[in-house]
Motif scaffolding. Structure first.
Motif, PDB file in Angstrom:
ATOM      1  N   PHE A  67     -12.840  29.633 -14.014  1.00  0.00           N
ATOM      2  CA  PHE A  67     -12.147  29.828 -12.744  1.00  0.00           C
ATOM      3  C   PHE A  67     -11.502  28.548 -12.215  1.00  0.00           C
ATOM      4  CE2 PHE A  67     -15.524  33.281 -12.219  1.00  0.00           C
ATOM      5  CZ  PHE A  67     -14.670  34.283 -12.656  1.00  0.00           C
ATOM      6  N   LEU A 125      -8.769  28.466  -9.349  1.00  0.00           N
ATOM      7  CA  LEU A 125      -8.901  29.658  -8.506  1.00  0.00           C
ATOM      8  C   LEU A 125      -9.429  29.243  -7.138  1.00  0.00           C
ATOM      9  CD1 LEU A 125      -8.488  32.703  -9.440  1.00  0.00           C
ATOM     10  CD2 LEU A 125     -10.954  32.903  -9.221  1.00  0.00           C
ATOM     11  N   ALA A 145     -14.426  27.586  -9.710  1.00  0.00           N
ATOM     12  CA  ALA A 145     -13.562  27.949  -8.587  1.00  0.00           C
ATOM     13  C   ALA A 145     -13.740  26.977  -7.433  1.00  0.00           C
ATOM     14  CB  ALA A 145     -13.869  29.371  -8.121  1.00  0.00           C
TER      15      ALA A 145
END
Length: 399
Positions: A6, A9, A32
């Protein structure tokens, strides 16, 4: 380190307490960027303990130490129109928005799916609730103790017989499994976005997750069976699927399948001639005389310490130790499998998220942030100038 699943993100954690924020924590483990939105001042109420610690403990809530890791904190007053405007600006550039506020609160703060979807066509909006999105109790707040544990039937069934009081749950016991369902919903929506280019709204609830956790019993009831709590241990229906107290007061849980060769292996391990009794010669006989067998095994297991039995039973039988909480940090298997891992600063250990991806190295966990620790950084990344940030601080929109 290899690129995280991720990496790049951006996730907005606009939630409180456990199930919603914990889903964001899992995403942060895989790279993320997670921005936690919390009220100025004391921040997310989850930072404060619901009950005082027993004996010396951390000044902060250990639960928040777990679920706040790796995140950036933006202290933002969403009650103010300018605060809502800040959030909307962040949402326009975000990939995932997570909230578990009750629907009436979402409407007041202008953070419903209908409010945010027009700002970003690729946004994945993750909605978590106590009792679901529709129905007479859709607006009702709930905790895992009420919606996941009690309403699902788990509280009724997980006790030692109907004559005893229903069993209480532990803090976060339903929230953390429910967080994994929320994580799964988000990843499903991200996959859909890869196929269509469009975001969407996904969700889960404590009630649905509680019913899923209790699915075997719930399905039996739906099929017309009468489901009742398990009997007390001493009146168990299968002596090879109950727990026994050892000489040192520690417990072992047997989970031995009903195969004759396993019974013979158990007799060999225990070395107890009394088990040659004809009452226990067959599976049917052992079930018929389960109470007597439990009493006999109580006496057998009471003769040795847990560690001794652990070594003896390791010869092909399925069992588990009933762990004390102070053992977790020293458990060789837990440490080797990285089920708990150290914070990057070496301050302590933390519970790892329960999934792994071969070839991916999870981010080394960073301690949970202070309230508003990253407010300036987050706003600068969103394009706010220093004078604009100072003005928002002066108006107490941010902190």
């Amino acid at each position: 380190m290899a690129e995280g699943v991720f990496d790049g993100l951006k996730v907005i954690d606009c939630a409180s307490f456990i199930a919603g924020p914990a889903a964001a924590t899992v995403m942060s483990d895989f790279g993320a960027e997670v921005i936690k939105i919390e009220p100025p001042g004391t921040g997310d109420p989850y930072r404060r303990r619901a009950t005082p610690p027993v004996g010396p403990g951390l000044a902060s809530n250990p639960g928040f130490v777990l679920d706040g890791r790796n995140k950036k904190s933006l202290a933002l007053d969403l009650r103010a129109p300018k605060g809502q405007a800040v959030l909307h600006r962040l949402v326009a550039d975000a990939d995932v928005f997570i909230t578990n506020y009750p629907p009436p609160v979402r409407r007041r703060l202008a953070i419903t799916w209908e409010d945010l979807a027009p700002l970003n066509g690729r946004l994945v909006y993750a909605s978590f609730s106590g009792y679901g999105e529709v129905g007479p109790e859709a607006d009702k707040p709930g905790f895992d103790a009420t919606a996941w544990w009690a309403r699902s039937g788990l509280m009724h069934l997980v006790r030692a017989g109907e004559e005893t009081a229903p069993a209480r749950s532990l803090p976060g016991m339903g929230d953390h499994p429910s967080a994994m369902a929320t994580y799964g919903a988000i990843v499903t929506a991200l996959y859909q976005r890869e196929r269509t280019g469009k975001g969407g709204c996904v969700g889960s609830s404590l009630l649905a997750n509680g019913l899923w956790a209790n699915g075997c019993a719930v399905q039996a009831a739906l099929c017309g069976e009468k489901v009742v709590p398990q009997p007390p241990r001493e009146r168990g229906l299968n002596a090879l699927r109950v727990h026994y107290r050892c000489h040192d007061g520690r417990w072992l849980l047997l989970s031995i399948a009903a195969d004759e060769w396993r019974w013979e292996k158990l007799k060999e391990c225990l070395g107890a001639k009394v088990l040659d009794d004809p009452r226990f010669a067959t599976i049917a006989a052992r079930e018929l005389h389960a109470r007597e067998l439990i009493r006999i095994l109580d006496g057998v297991f009471a003769t040795k310490d847990q560690a001794e039995w652990r070594a003896i039973l390791a010869a092909g039988l399925i069992f588990g130790i009933v762990a004390d909480m102070d053992e977790i940090a020293e458990d060789a298997q837990i440490l080797a499998s990285e089920a708990v891992v150290p914070f990057v600063d070496g301050s302590s250990l933390t519970v790892n998220s329960p999934i792994w991806v071969r070839g991916q190295q999870k981010r080394k966990p960073r301690p949970a942030p202070g309230v508003g620790e990253h407010s300036d950084e987050v706003l600068r990344d969103a394009g706010y100038s220093d004078p604009e940030i100072s003005a928002l601080r002066a108006e107490r929109v941010i902190a």
